[in-house]
Design an enzyme around this catalytic site. Structure first.
Site, PDB file in Angstrom:
ATOM      1  N   SER A  72      -0.677  -2.248  -1.150  1.00  0.00           N
ATOM      2  CA  SER A  72      -1.389  -3.317  -0.436  1.00  0.00           C
ATOM      3  C   SER A  72      -2.653  -3.610  -1.250  1.00  0.00           C
ATOM      4  O   SER A  72      -3.654  -2.921  -1.094  1.00  0.00           O
ATOM      5  CB  SER A  72      -1.751  -2.874   0.973  1.00  0.00           C
ATOM      6  OG  SER A  72      -0.606  -2.486   1.681  1.00  0.00           O
ATOM      7  N   LYS A  79       0.321  -9.725   3.626  1.00  0.00           N
ATOM      8  CA  LYS A  79       0.310  -8.328   4.087  1.00  0.00           C
ATOM      9  C   LYS A  79      -1.004  -8.005   4.808  1.00  0.00           C
ATOM     10  O   LYS A  79      -1.003  -7.420   5.898  1.00  0.00           O
ATOM     11  CB  LYS A  79       0.494  -7.415   2.878  1.00  0.00           C
ATOM     12  CG  LYS A  79       0.155  -5.953   3.093  1.00  0.00           C
ATOM     13  CD  LYS A  79       1.096  -5.290   4.065  1.00  0.00           C
ATOM     14  CE  LYS A  79       0.589  -3.927   4.469  1.00  0.00           C
ATOM     15  NZ  LYS A  79       1.330  -3.345   5.583  1.00  0.00           N
ATOM     16  N   LYS A 128      -9.108  -0.938   4.496  1.00  0.00           N
ATOM     17  CA  LYS A 128      -9.000  -1.719   3.251  1.00  0.00           C
ATOM     18  C   LYS A 128      -8.279  -3.036   3.532  1.00  0.00           C
ATOM     19  O   LYS A 128      -8.753  -4.106   3.144  1.00  0.00           O
ATOM     20  CB  LYS A 128      -8.238  -0.900   2.203  1.00  0.00           C
ATOM     21  CG  LYS A 128      -7.908  -1.682   0.938  1.00  0.00           C
ATOM     22  CD  LYS A 128      -6.826  -1.005   0.108  1.00  0.00           C
ATOM     23  CE  LYS A 128      -5.495  -0.986   0.813  1.00  0.00           C
ATOM     24  NZ  LYS A 128      -4.393  -0.443   0.007  1.00  0.00           N
TER      25      LYS A 128
HETATM   26  P1  NAD Z   1      -1.051   7.881  -0.150  1.00  0.00           P
HETATM   27  O1  NAD Z   1      -2.499   8.143  -0.313  1.00  0.00           O
HETATM   28  O2  NAD Z   1      -0.226   8.786   0.703  1.00  0.00           O
HETATM   29  O3  NAD Z   1      -0.357   7.851  -1.618  1.00  0.00           O
HETATM   30  C1  NAD Z   1      -0.949   7.322  -2.766  1.00  0.00           C
HETATM   31  C2  NAD Z   1      -0.436   8.129  -3.956  1.00  0.00           C
HETATM   32  O4  NAD Z   1      -0.970   7.550  -5.161  1.00  0.00           O
HETATM   33  C3  NAD Z   1      -0.917   9.594  -3.924  1.00  0.00           C
HETATM   34  O5  NAD Z   1       0.203  10.460  -4.081  1.00  0.00           O
HETATM   35  C4  NAD Z   1      -1.885   9.687  -5.096  1.00  0.00           C
HETATM   36  O6  NAD Z   1      -1.901  10.969  -5.715  1.00  0.00           O
HETATM   37  C5  NAD Z   1      -1.331   8.625  -6.029  1.00  0.00           C
HETATM   38  N1  NAD Z   1      -2.290   8.135  -7.015  1.00  0.00           N
HETATM   39  C6  NAD Z   1      -3.604   7.840  -6.843  1.00  0.00           C
HETATM   40  N2  NAD Z   1      -4.138   7.389  -8.015  1.00  0.00           N
HETATM   41  C7  NAD Z   1      -3.137   7.403  -8.923  1.00  0.00           C
HETATM   42  C8  NAD Z   1      -3.049   7.038 -10.292  1.00  0.00           C
HETATM   43  N3  NAD Z   1      -4.114   6.585 -10.975  1.00  0.00           N
HETATM   44  N4  NAD Z   1      -1.867   7.176 -10.931  1.00  0.00           N
HETATM   45  C9  NAD Z   1      -0.786   7.657 -10.253  1.00  0.00           C
HETATM   46  N5  NAD Z   1      -0.790   8.007  -8.950  1.00  0.00           N
HETATM   47  C10 NAD Z   1      -1.960   7.885  -8.304  1.00  0.00           C
HETATM   48  O7  NAD Z   1      -0.912   6.378   0.318  1.00  0.00           O
HETATM   49  P2  NAD Z   1       0.343   5.673   1.042  1.00  0.00           P
HETATM   50  O8  NAD Z   1       0.172   5.794   2.504  1.00  0.00           O
HETATM   51  O9  NAD Z   1       1.606   6.097   0.375  1.00  0.00           O
HETATM   52  O10 NAD Z   1       0.020   4.144   0.652  1.00  0.00           O
HETATM   53  C11 NAD Z   1       0.285   3.608  -0.640  1.00  0.00           C
HETATM   54  C12 NAD Z   1       0.053   2.099  -0.576  1.00  0.00           C
HETATM   55  O11 NAD Z   1       0.922   1.528   0.405  1.00  0.00           O
HETATM   56  C13 NAD Z   1      -1.372   1.707  -0.162  1.00  0.00           C
HETATM   57  O12 NAD Z   1      -1.745   0.555  -0.887  1.00  0.00           O
HETATM   58  C14 NAD Z   1      -1.234   1.436   1.334  1.00  0.00           C
HETATM   59  O13 NAD Z   1      -2.241   0.559   1.809  1.00  0.00           O
HETATM   60  C15 NAD Z   1       0.159   0.845   1.391  1.00  0.00           C
HETATM   61  N6  NAD Z   1       0.872   0.987   2.666  1.00  0.00           N
HETATM   62  C16 NAD Z   1       0.885   2.173   3.363  1.00  0.00           C
HETATM   63  C17 NAD Z   1       1.621   2.271   4.554  1.00  0.00           C
HETATM   64  C18 NAD Z   1       1.691   3.561   5.351  1.00  0.00           C
HETATM   65  O14 NAD Z   1       2.210   3.528   6.485  1.00  0.00           O
HETATM   66  N7  NAD Z   1       1.220   4.699   4.848  1.00  0.00           N
HETATM   67  C19 NAD Z   1       2.349   1.180   5.016  1.00  0.00           C
HETATM   68  C20 NAD Z   1       2.353  -0.002   4.274  1.00  0.00           C
HETATM   69  C21 NAD Z   1       1.609  -0.085   3.107  1.00  0.00           C
END
Ligand code: NAD
Length: 303
Positions: free
Chosen positions: A101, A176, A245
């Site tokens: 997102s 989104k 965010k």
């Molecule tokens: P999360 O924090 O669980 O996962 C993010 C991952 O990215 C982590 O494993 C972290 O170690 C990794 N990361 C961070 N910096 C990095 C880098 N430089 N290189 C490689 N990996 C790196 O977050 P999430 O809940 O999986 O969300 C991910 C995205 O999806 C976000 O943008 C969030 O807003 C979006 N999103 C989340 C949900 C939800 O229900 N959790 C739903 C829709 C959208």
């Protein structure tokens, strides 16, 4: 002799969402995975018969498709532009799909940079949370030019139930954020109504039963409250900080467009206030409800 070329994919960001998505994406593909958390990368590699990269510096030269599922635009920008700078490493005609997102303006700029070096760039953020990610039934909203989007669909199908092409690059990310602002507003509005009901002697689970058979229902009342609030578990897997965010991206859009949107702007301001009062280091977004419990001195848990 004809040289047979085979291309591989790389999935970056294996957290709450990226992990189940990468697992669903892997079938029938040569897949490389990367996360700054090496344990997450090793686990997903084991679950997919894929290969965990210790660092993006080691990206093999036959990778042509990169999927990103990262926390925010700053991180997406750094992976693509600077460390290690995938824009410089990927050959022309590669495809990048940002499913995080992210911020629409950042996305539009990255897509223009990609186009200048012959790389297709698509934003394809998702809705549905961990539960829908696990079963490959996310709602995917896509931004990008039609050729790139058509090309991306093959990669998105294993992950989503619906794939909606919204418009040019960045519009998927705008849609989104706006959806999540509405979703957070529904979560908060239900907390307000349930609190009033509780003070009037109607138990939260009774009031929810009424709402869910009536016109006030929403995804929050039908799923989030029964699963994550009434139970007191607050375990949706979507962090409150990630929700905030999204709300900031959406409210920026509202102010850029000079639109009047008093109710959703109040929801964002209330969420910011709630975050300040929450004690846990990494609250789940459903803990927004705890703010109302404190405010009204009521419990919104079952029983
Ligand atoms: P999360 O924090 O669980 O996962 C993010 C991952 O990215 C982590 O494993 C972290 O170690 C990794 N990361 C961070 N910096 C990095 C880098 N430089 N290189 C490689 N990996 C790196 O977050 P999430 O809940 O999986 O969300 C991910 C995205 O999806 C976000 O943008 C969030 O807003 C979006 N999103 C989340 C949900 C939800 O229900 N959790 C739903 C829709 C959208």
């Amino acid at each position: 002799m004809v040289e047979i070329q085979h291309h591989a994919s790389l999935f970056i960001g294996l957290g709450n969402m990226g992990r189940p998505m990468a697992i669903n994406y892997a079938a029938g593909r040569e897949l490389f995975v990367y996360d700054t958390n090496p344990v997450a990368a090793a686990e997903v590699a084991a679950a997919t018969n894929g290969i965990a990269l210790p660092d993006l510096e080691y990206m093999p030269s036959h990778v042509r498709t990169v999927i990103l599922m990262l926390p925010n635009s700053r991180i997406v920008e750094s992976v693509l532009r600077t460390s290690p700078g995938l824009f410089k490493r990927l050959p022309a005609r590669s495809l990048i799909i940002d499913m995080s997102s992210s911020e629409p303006e950042s996305t539009a700029a990255l897509a223009a940079e990609a186009a200048a070096i012959g790389i297709d760039y698509v934003d394809a953020p998702v809705s549905g949370g961990v539960a829908k990610a696990e079963v490959g039934k996310l709602a995917i909203m896509v931004g990008g030019d039609s050729t790139a989007v058509e090309r991306a669909k093959r990669h998105l199908r294993p992950l989503g139930e619906t794939i909606t092409h919204v418009g040019p690059a960045g519009t998927g990310h705008a849609a989104k954020a706006l959806n999540n602002l509405l979703s957070a507003t529904n979560l908060a509005a239900a907390a307000e109504i349930l609190s009033v009901a509780a003070t009037a002697g109607i138990a939260p689970e009774k009031m929810l039963e009424v709402i869910n058979g009536s016109t006030g229902r929403s995804q929050a009342s039908e799923f989030k409250y029964p699963r994550h609030v009434l139970t007191g578990t607050f375990d949706s897997g979507f962090a409150m900080d990630l929700m905030l965010k999204d709300l900031r991206i959406a409210t920026n859009l509202i102010s850029q467009q000079s639109a009047e949107a008093p109710i959703v702007l109040t929801a964002q301001a209330t969420a910011e206030k709630a975050r300040e009062l929450l004690e846990s280091a990494q609250p789940d977004h459903t803990e927004f409800v705890r703010y109302y419990e404190k405010l009204n001195g009521t419990s919104l848990r079952a029983g």
